[in-house]
Design a protein around this motif. Structure first.
Motif, mmCIF file in Angstrom:
data_model
loop_
_atom_site.group_PDB
_atom_site.id
_atom_site.type_symbol
_atom_site.label_atom_id
_atom_site.label_comp_id
_atom_site.label_asym_id
_atom_site.label_seq_id
_atom_site.Cartn_x
_atom_site.Cartn_y
_atom_site.Cartn_z
ATOM 1 N N ARG A 169 -3.062 0.240 2.574
ATOM 2 C CA ARG A 169 -2.236 0.463 1.389
ATOM 3 C C ARG A 169 -1.227 1.579 1.617
ATOM 4 N N ASP A 170 -1.642 2.611 2.359
ATOM 5 C CA ASP A 170 -0.694 3.688 2.681
ATOM 6 C C ASP A 170 0.457 3.146 3.530
ATOM 7 N N ASP A 195 -7.634 1.963 2.387
ATOM 8 C CA ASP A 195 -6.649 2.998 2.049
ATOM 9 C C ASP A 195 -5.535 3.068 3.088
ATOM 10 N N GLU A 196 -5.896 2.925 4.354
ATOM 11 C CA GLU A 196 -4.891 3.025 5.413
ATOM 12 C C GLU A 196 -3.868 1.884 5.315
ATOM 13 N N SER A 221 2.754 1.108 1.314
ATOM 14 C CA SER A 221 3.539 1.979 0.434
ATOM 15 C C SER A 221 4.689 2.624 1.194
ATOM 16 N N TYR A 222 4.463 2.952 2.458
ATOM 17 C CA TYR A 222 5.522 3.553 3.270
ATOM 18 C C TYR A 222 6.599 2.523 3.620
#
Length: 485
Positions: free
Chosen positions: A89-90, A86-87, A93-94
């Motif tokens: 992908r976050d 998740d980290e 995305s940023y």
């Protein structure tokens, strides 16, 4: 002069006015500052077109980004599931709001794609920029009895820089016959397009390896792919020979090694053991900054360093035995003496192994020198009056003679090209190591004749140019011996 005087007068008057009217001076300075800010704003407005666009307006190359993520995972040994964290992908995305997230299956395809791309680069390099390639192979068996083989190519580029590339790692199909291994290597050579560029192959010293290399050599000679019919094709690994010799030598003090191993474990296994050992060192006046070394039983260099460090603390261990009733693994005085002799005997082997493993440039010219030094050392030990070391040296020399007899030709040829030694040193070494003078002359003549053959083959392949020394216009070999004597 007048302008300078006027400036000085204006400055002095300005300074005088500032003292008389400080508020006017403040207003003047504020006006200058406001004008500067206005000019700065105009400059920024004019240069807006040169500034980088906002992050969301940048164009991202998806293929390039996939390659960089793949390299990130491979070079750092990250798990494939890293791209699904998740980290991560976050973060993506940023940084890239429009980027499609990668899953494990996509990453696996990217890894294969990157591998294929890099393989093509190496194939093109080997095809266009490399004249000859030397191959080294290793075979080993897993706990599930599967036989694996690796292939590493060694070559020198046009700038005389040594390179090595791992070309293959595969399972050898059962029943693991010499023909199967030979077919596996032949397929690899064809796949990489170097079947006609192979100069030599280096393998571990084992009878099974000798058989499949001989079979491979015969197959390549049928295609006329080897220089001088493969006279220097088959070479034994110096590192492997050293490992075999040293491992057998260490068996002479097996019990003592086990006692040292347990002693090191005792000292480093608890805080109490360390403190008592440090106290023993303090009483003996031995510094503790050198430290003890643990070993890995399958790596003789680590065992050598363990014994070497233990010898430094020999008196501390003997004193610890008197201080601590729980310490019961101290070697006897006779065992310490044997350990000292074996460590001294293995020092040349350690020096050679360190030299072979640490350098990133060709060392063939150094191998002959170190091989001769070890051979000479063993001869000296055999003639010594120490019965223990005489037996050890005789046992070591039996194994070392096989390596020396099989490899002295290629090592001597490499030494001839070293301008510090040349033919004269090779001739002197053979005379020193051979009891029979005619045998030394025969070995030296063998080196010289084979070097002449190699030069003639390269002369036939390459247009050397320059003035001819023979009636047929070819450049002769003899003038070149003058710089090699």
């Amino acid at each position: 002069m007048e302008n300078k005087c006027d400036l000085e007068m204006n400055d002095s008057e300005s300074a005088q006015n500032s003292k008389n009217n400080p508020s006017a001076e403040v207003s003047k300075r504020r006006k200058i500052w406001d004008e500067f800010l206005e000019q700065d704003d105009e400059f920024l407005e004019q240069d807006d077109e040169f500034l980088e666009p906002p992050l969301e307006e940048r164009k991202i190359d998806p293929e390039l980004l996939h390659d960089e993520i793949t390299r990130l995972v491979l070079r750092n040994g990250l798990p494939l599931r890293f791209v699904e964290y998740d980290e991560f992908r976050d973060l993506m995305s940023y940084l890239c709001p429009g980027f499609d997230h990668i899953d494990i299956n996509t990453l696996m395809k990217d890894v294969q794609k990157l591998y294929d791309k890099e393989c093509e680069k190496i194939k093109d390099l080997l095809k266009s920029s490399v004249e000859r390639v030397s191959l080294s192979t290793e075979l080993w068996t897993s706990i599930t009895c599967e036989v694996y083989m690796s292939f590493t190519a060694h070559y020198i580029d046009k700038d005389w820089v040594l390179h090595k590339k791992l070309l293959g790692f595969c399972i050898v199909p059962a029943p693991h016959t010499n023909e199967d291994i030979c077919d596996c290597i032949t397929k690899m050579l064809v796949d990489w397009g170097i079947e006609n560029k192979l100069f030599s192959i280096t393998v571990d010293s084992a009878e099974s390896n000798d058989l499949f290399v001989e079979l491979l050599k015969n197959n390549l000679n049928l295609k006329n792919a080897l220089l001088c019919n493969g006279e220097l094709f088959h070479n034994h690994s110096c590192a492997h020979i050293l490992n075999l010799i040293v491992q057998d030598t260490l068996k002479w003090i097996d019990n003592s090694i086990q006692l040292i191993r347990e002693s090191v474990k005792y000292v480093e296994g608890s805080e109490g053991g360390k403190s008592r050992f440090f106290e023993s060192c303090k009483q003996m006046g031995i510094p503790t900054d050198t430290g003890l070394h643990r070993d890995v039983s399958t790596r003789w260099i680590s065992t050598y360093h363990m014994l070497e460090s233990a010898l430094f603390y020999q008196r501390a261990f003997l004193n610890l035995q008197l201080m601590d009733s729980n310490y019961k693994d101290c070697p006897s005085t006779e065992e310490w003496l044997k350990i000292e002799k074996i460590v001294k005997c293995l020092k040349p082997f350690n020096d050679v192994a360190t030299m072979l493993s640490c350098l990133k440039y060709p060392t063939s010219n150094l191998n002959f020198l170190y091989a001769w030094m070890i051979h000479k050392y063993l001869l000296d030990e055999i003639s010594s009056e120490d019965c223990f070391m005489k037996k050890v040296a005789e046992d070591m020399k039996k194994k070392y003679d096989k390596y020396w007899s099989d490899n002295n030709l290629i090592l001597a040829i490499a030494m001839v090209f070293d301008p510090r030694y040349k033919f004269s040193f090779v001739k002197w070494v053979f005379s020193e190591l051979s009891v029979n003078g005619s045998k030394a002359h025969e070995m030296f003549s063998h080196v010289k004749s084979n070097l002449s053959r190699f030069f003639q083959e390269y002369e036939n392949m390459v247009d050397v140019g320059g003035p001819s020394n023979n009636d047929d216009g070819a450049v002769g070999v003899e003038p070149y011996w003058a710089v090699m004597v």
